[in-house]
Scaffold this motif. Structure first.
Motif, PDB file in Angstrom:
ATOM      1  N   ILE A  19       0.308   8.413  -7.025  1.00 32.49           N
ATOM      2  CA  ILE A  19       1.061   9.178  -6.031  1.00 32.49           C
ATOM      3  C   ILE A  19       0.393   9.007  -4.677  1.00 32.49           C
ATOM      4  N   TRP A  20       1.220   8.868  -3.627  1.00 29.99           N
ATOM      5  CA  TRP A  20       0.625   8.619  -2.322  1.00 29.99           C
ATOM      6  C   TRP A  20       1.503   9.107  -1.178  1.00 29.99           C
ATOM      7  N   ASP A  21       0.851   9.266  -0.032  1.00 29.62           N
ATOM      8  CA  ASP A  21       1.518   9.583   1.223  1.00 29.62           C
ATOM      9  C   ASP A  21       1.867   8.266   1.889  1.00 29.62           C
ATOM     10  N   LYS A  25      -0.968   6.110   3.521  1.00 32.22           N
ATOM     11  CA  LYS A  25      -1.266   5.273   2.349  1.00 32.22           C
ATOM     12  C   LYS A  25      -2.410   5.837   1.500  1.00 32.22           C
ATOM     13  N   GLU A  26      -2.805   7.075   1.768  1.00 26.86           N
ATOM     14  CA  GLU A  26      -3.805   7.713   0.907  1.00 26.86           C
ATOM     15  C   GLU A  26      -3.178   8.028  -0.446  1.00 26.86           C
ATOM     16  N   ALA A  27      -3.905   7.710  -1.524  1.00 26.03           N
ATOM     17  CA  ALA A  27      -3.317   7.788  -2.866  1.00 26.03           C
ATOM     18  C   ALA A  27      -4.281   8.391  -3.870  1.00 26.03           C
ATOM     19  N   ALA A  28      -3.692   8.883  -4.961  1.00 29.88           N
ATOM     20  CA  ALA A  28      -4.458   9.357  -6.116  1.00 29.88           C
ATOM     21  C   ALA A  28      -3.927   8.681  -7.368  1.00 29.88           C
ATOM     22  N   SER A  48      -2.616  -3.219  -4.143  1.00 30.89           N
ATOM     23  CA  SER A  48      -2.825  -4.179  -3.057  1.00 30.89           C
ATOM     24  C   SER A  48      -1.540  -4.432  -2.280  1.00 30.89           C
ATOM     25  N   THR A  49      -0.443  -4.618  -2.988  1.00 32.24           N
ATOM     26  CA  THR A  49       0.840  -4.893  -2.343  1.00 32.24           C
ATOM     27  C   THR A  49       1.282  -3.739  -1.451  1.00 32.24           C
ATOM     28  N   GLU A  50       1.058  -2.513  -1.937  1.00 31.51           N
ATOM     29  CA  GLU A  50       1.450  -1.324  -1.172  1.00 31.51           C
ATOM     30  C   GLU A  50       0.404  -0.915  -0.134  1.00 31.51           C
ATOM     31  N   LYS A  51      -0.743  -1.632  -0.135  1.00 28.26           N
ATOM     32  CA  LYS A  51      -1.834  -1.356   0.810  1.00 28.26           C
ATOM     33  C   LYS A  51      -2.338   0.092   0.693  1.00 28.26           C
ATOM     34  N   LEU A  52      -2.495   0.538  -0.541  1.00 28.99           N
ATOM     35  CA  LEU A  52      -2.907   1.919  -0.783  1.00 28.99           C
ATOM     36  C   LEU A  52      -4.425   2.090  -0.689  1.00 28.99           C
TER      37      LEU A  52
END
Length: 213
Positions: A19-21, A25-28, A48-52
């Motif tokens: 899950i991410w903002d 792009k901050e994610a957990a 990597s693709t989503e640049k998280l």
């Protein structure tokens, strides 16, 4: 804006939830069940693709199918690792759990922090709060995003089912109490993402779950 991605990993068909903002792009990563090179690569490629930016690793509970990827995630992304303190015995005996089910395990790391109901984590503008919901394990927590009307329900509440209570530390009456007092009191349109199977809503489960309806 938040985004959520569910991967189904390992022989237990466990749901690993990312899950991410979408702005920061901050994610957990919640309950990483990736258990093979192929699953590791699938998860890493998506990130990597989503640049998280993986900020947190969270275990709702510490059964083997939910911790198989903890070592990989912690070593690769260096997130802050949160887990329930009352599930530490499960984590410390992870190798014994793995032997029971004849699965290969990279030993999970020690948690950096323990979850409590006062824990509040932020991913950009997203706020993650925690509901103490024991019964499936002694320490399980569900993750509640009130503004987004999302609940990551671990192995507490499923689509038309509930978590098992015949494993170590499980207790049926405690589980039912957790569901009724912590989850069913949430708004009907809150969407649940369980640790196995399809998503659902609180309202649907109130009407259709044979264990609680």
């Amino acid at each position: 804006m938040f985004k959520i991605k569910v991967f189904t990993f390992n022989l237990f068909a466990e749901n690993t939830i990312l899950i991410w903002d979408d702005e920061t792009k901050e994610a957990a990563i919640v309950d990483p069940g990736n258990s093979s090179v192929e699953e590791d690569e699938l998860l890493a490629e998506f990130i990597s693709t989503e640049k998280l930016k993986i900020k947190y690793l969270i275990n709702t509970h510490c059964h083997i199918d939910h911790i198989l990827g903890c070592n990989f995630v912690k070593e690769k992304y260096k997130p802050v690792y949160f887990a329930p303190e009352k599930d530490l015995p499960l984590l410390k005996h992870a190798s014994d759990q793995a032997k029971m089910f004849d699965v290969t395990l990279n030993e999970p790391p020690e948690p950096d922090e323990f979850i409590t109901e006062k824990t509040e984590l932020n991913l950009g503008k997203l706020k993650l709060n925690f509901l103490f919901t024991p019964g499936h394990t002694p320490g399980e927590y569900c993750i509640y995003l009130e503004d987004e009307k999302i609940c990551i329900s671990g192995d507490v509440l499923f689509n038309e089912s509930i978590g098992r209570t015949d494993l170590w530390g499980g207790d049926y009456n405690t589980l039912i109490s957790s569901i009724k007092n912590k989850l069913l009191v949430l708004p009907h349109d809150v969407k649940i993402y369980p640790g196995h199977g399809e998503s659902s809503t609180i309202g649907y489960e109130q009407q259709n779950n044979p264990f609680i309806a």
